[in-house]
Design a protein around this motif. Structure first.
Motif, PDB file in Angstrom:
ATOM      1  N   ARG B  95       0.829  -1.207   0.000  1.00 38.58           N
ATOM      2  CA  ARG B  95       0.000   0.000   0.000  1.00 38.58           C
ATOM      3  C   ARG B  95       0.864   1.258   0.000  1.00 38.58           C
ATOM      4  O   ARG B  95       1.941   1.281   0.589  1.00 38.58           O
ATOM      5  CB  ARG B  95      -0.900   0.027   1.236  1.00 38.58           C
ATOM      6  N   HIS B  96       0.343   2.301  -0.632  1.00 34.86           N
ATOM      7  CA  HIS B  96       0.968   3.612  -0.532  1.00 34.86           C
ATOM      8  C   HIS B  96       0.695   4.214   0.843  1.00 34.86           C
ATOM      9  O   HIS B  96      -0.181   3.791   1.569  1.00 34.86           O
ATOM     10  CB  HIS B  96       0.362   4.547  -1.583  1.00 34.86           C
ATOM     11  N   GLY B  97       1.459   5.219   1.206  1.00 31.99           N
ATOM     12  CA  GLY B  97       1.143   5.962   2.411  1.00 31.99           C
ATOM     13  C   GLY B  97       2.315   6.075   3.364  1.00 31.99           C
ATOM     14  O   GLY B  97       3.259   5.296   3.337  1.00 31.99           O
ATOM     15  N   SER B  98       2.228   7.023   4.261  1.00 34.16           N
ATOM     16  CA  SER B  98       3.319   7.249   5.190  1.00 34.16           C
ATOM     17  C   SER B  98       3.485   6.112   6.172  1.00 34.16           C
ATOM     18  O   SER B  98       4.533   5.944   6.784  1.00 34.16           O
ATOM     19  CB  SER B  98       3.093   8.565   5.948  1.00 34.16           C
ATOM     20  N   SER B  99       2.428   5.320   6.330  1.00 31.91           N
ATOM     21  CA  SER B  99       2.537   4.196   7.262  1.00 31.91           C
ATOM     22  C   SER B  99       3.124   2.972   6.597  1.00 31.91           C
ATOM     23  O   SER B  99       3.214   1.913   7.189  1.00 31.91           O
ATOM     24  CB  SER B  99       1.153   3.851   7.809  1.00 31.91           C
ATOM     25  N   ASN B 100       3.557   3.154   5.372  1.00 37.18           N
ATOM     26  CA  ASN B 100       4.073   2.015   4.616  1.00 37.18           C
ATOM     27  C   ASN B 100       5.307   1.423   5.297  1.00 37.18           C
ATOM     28  O   ASN B 100       6.270   2.101   5.587  1.00 37.18           O
ATOM     29  CB  ASN B 100       4.427   2.488   3.205  1.00 37.18           C
ATOM     30  N   THR B 101       5.238   0.157   5.553  1.00 38.20           N
ATOM     31  CA  THR B 101       6.380  -0.538   6.142  1.00 38.20           C
ATOM     32  C   THR B 101       6.927  -1.584   5.188  1.00 38.20           C
ATOM     33  O   THR B 101       7.744  -2.400   5.577  1.00 38.20           O
ATOM     34  CB  THR B 101       5.961  -1.226   7.453  1.00 38.20           C
ATOM     35  N   GLY B 102       6.441  -1.540   3.967  1.00 32.27           N
ATOM     36  CA  GLY B 102       6.903  -2.513   2.986  1.00 32.27           C
ATOM     37  C   GLY B 102       6.181  -3.838   3.060  1.00 32.27           C
ATOM     38  O   GLY B 102       6.536  -4.782   2.366  1.00 32.27           O
ATOM     39  N   LYS B 103       5.162  -3.905   3.901  1.00 28.68           N
ATOM     40  CA  LYS B 103       4.406  -5.153   4.064  1.00 28.68           C
ATOM     41  C   LYS B 103       3.784  -5.601   2.741  1.00 28.68           C
ATOM     42  O   LYS B 103       3.018  -4.871   2.131  1.00 28.68           O
ATOM     43  CB  LYS B 103       3.328  -4.919   5.106  1.00 28.68           C
ATOM     44  N   LEU B 104       4.106  -6.779   2.312  1.00 33.12           N
ATOM     45  CA  LEU B 104       3.519  -7.347   1.106  1.00 33.12           C
ATOM     46  C   LEU B 104       2.215  -8.055   1.464  1.00 33.12           C
ATOM     47  O   LEU B 104       2.154  -8.808   2.427  1.00 33.12           O
ATOM     48  CB  LEU B 104       4.466  -8.359   0.469  1.00 33.12           C
ATOM     49  N   ILE B 105       1.184  -7.791   0.654  1.00 30.53           N
ATOM     50  CA  ILE B 105      -0.095  -8.491   0.793  1.00 30.53           C
ATOM     51  C   ILE B 105      -0.250  -9.348  -0.447  1.00 30.53           C
ATOM     52  O   ILE B 105      -0.235  -8.824  -1.574  1.00 30.53           O
ATOM     53  CB  ILE B 105      -1.253  -7.487   0.916  1.00 30.53           C
ATOM     54  N   PHE B 106      -0.384 -10.634  -0.243  1.00 28.99           N
ATOM     55  CA  PHE B 106      -0.362 -11.588  -1.344  1.00 28.99           C
ATOM     56  C   PHE B 106      -1.755 -12.036  -1.747  1.00 28.99           C
ATOM     57  O   PHE B 106      -2.665 -12.122  -0.922  1.00 28.99           O
ATOM     58  CB  PHE B 106       0.438 -12.833  -0.954  1.00 28.99           C
ATOM     59  N   GLY B 107      -1.869 -12.373  -3.026  1.00 27.20           N
ATOM     60  CA  GLY B 107      -3.034 -13.106  -3.495  1.00 27.20           C
ATOM     61  C   GLY B 107      -2.890 -14.570  -3.144  1.00 27.20           C
ATOM     62  O   GLY B 107      -1.881 -15.007  -2.581  1.00 27.20           O
TER      63      GLY B 107
END
Lengths: 115, 116
Positions: B95-107
């Motif tokens: 996700r975009h945004g300042s809270s971005n921690t690089g977390k990948l969300i997978f299908g």
């Protein structure tokens, strides 16, 4: 090419036992992650780690889980008291940057079997 | 709900045939988009990514993907499949945004089988 190394490749443990999964990220990377994949399900984020602290954790990552970077090279995931439902493949990943997202390099995974 | 969807759980194609793997996302703002491949016994390897700009991106191993904002899709394609392409393919987003921690969300992943 540099790679992320995970040990062991397979860990079998009894329910209630503590396990430590180990990862050696790529040496110049600063951002570290754990993901897991229960058999037949999608890969799920567990936790991200930067500058020696957790930057984000999922609902799965409860008090039974902890992460540590004990010596500047290893990155570990500890499960204090394993449950049957912790059986899964656990992947470690690392990246050099975070904004924009860096490429995350994944290890081959540790298969955890809780009996 | 925010999600990444890969509608096809399993696809079988003949060697030499073309391939398209579908991925749709549902987020308010266009996220960063990725395709990963997982071969048996190996970790996930990045095939390609889309952050901005040209909506057709080229990746490794002859793969390409096209971002279509109107359809919230990021489909993976290859003109001619090789037997070594048999693997599991994952679409993922950050996700975009300042809270971005690089977390990948997978299908959910698509398993590709290649027939000789």
């Amino acid at each position: 090419e540099p790679e992320v190394t995970q040990t062991p490749s397979h860990q079998v443990t009894q329910m209630g036992q503590e396990v430590i999964l180990r990862c050696v990220p790529i040496s110049n990377h600063l951002y570290f992650y754990w993901y897991r994949q229960i058999l037949g399900q999608k890969v799920e984020f567990l936790v991200s780690f930067y500058n020696n602290e957790i930057s984000e954790k999922s609902e799965i990552f409860d008090d039974q889980f902890s992460v540590e970077r004990p010596d500047g090279s290893n990155f570990t995931l500890k499960i204090r008291s394993t449950k049957l439902e912790d059986s899964a493949m656990y992947f470690c990943a690392s990246s050099e940057t975070n904004s924009p997202p860096g490429i995350q390099y994944f290890g081959a995974g540790t298969r955890l079997s809780v009996l | 709900a925010q999600s990444v969807t890969q509608p096809d759980i399993h696809i079988t194609v003949s060697e030499g045939a073309s391939l398209e793997l579908r991925c749709n996302y549902s987020y308010g703002a266009t996220p960063y988009l990725f395709w990963y491949v997982q071969s048996p016994g190996q970790g996930l390897q990045l095939l390609l990514k889309y952050f901005s700009g040209d909506t057709l991106v080229q990746g490794i191993k002859g793969f390409e993907a096209e971002f279509k904002r109107s359809q919230s899709s990021f489909n993976l394609r290859k003109p001619s499949v090789h037997w070594s392409d048999a693997a599991e393919y994952f679409c993922a987003v950050v996700r975009h945004g300042s809270s971005n921690t690089g977390k990948l969300i997978f299908g959910q992943g698509t398993t590709l089988q290649v027939k000789p």
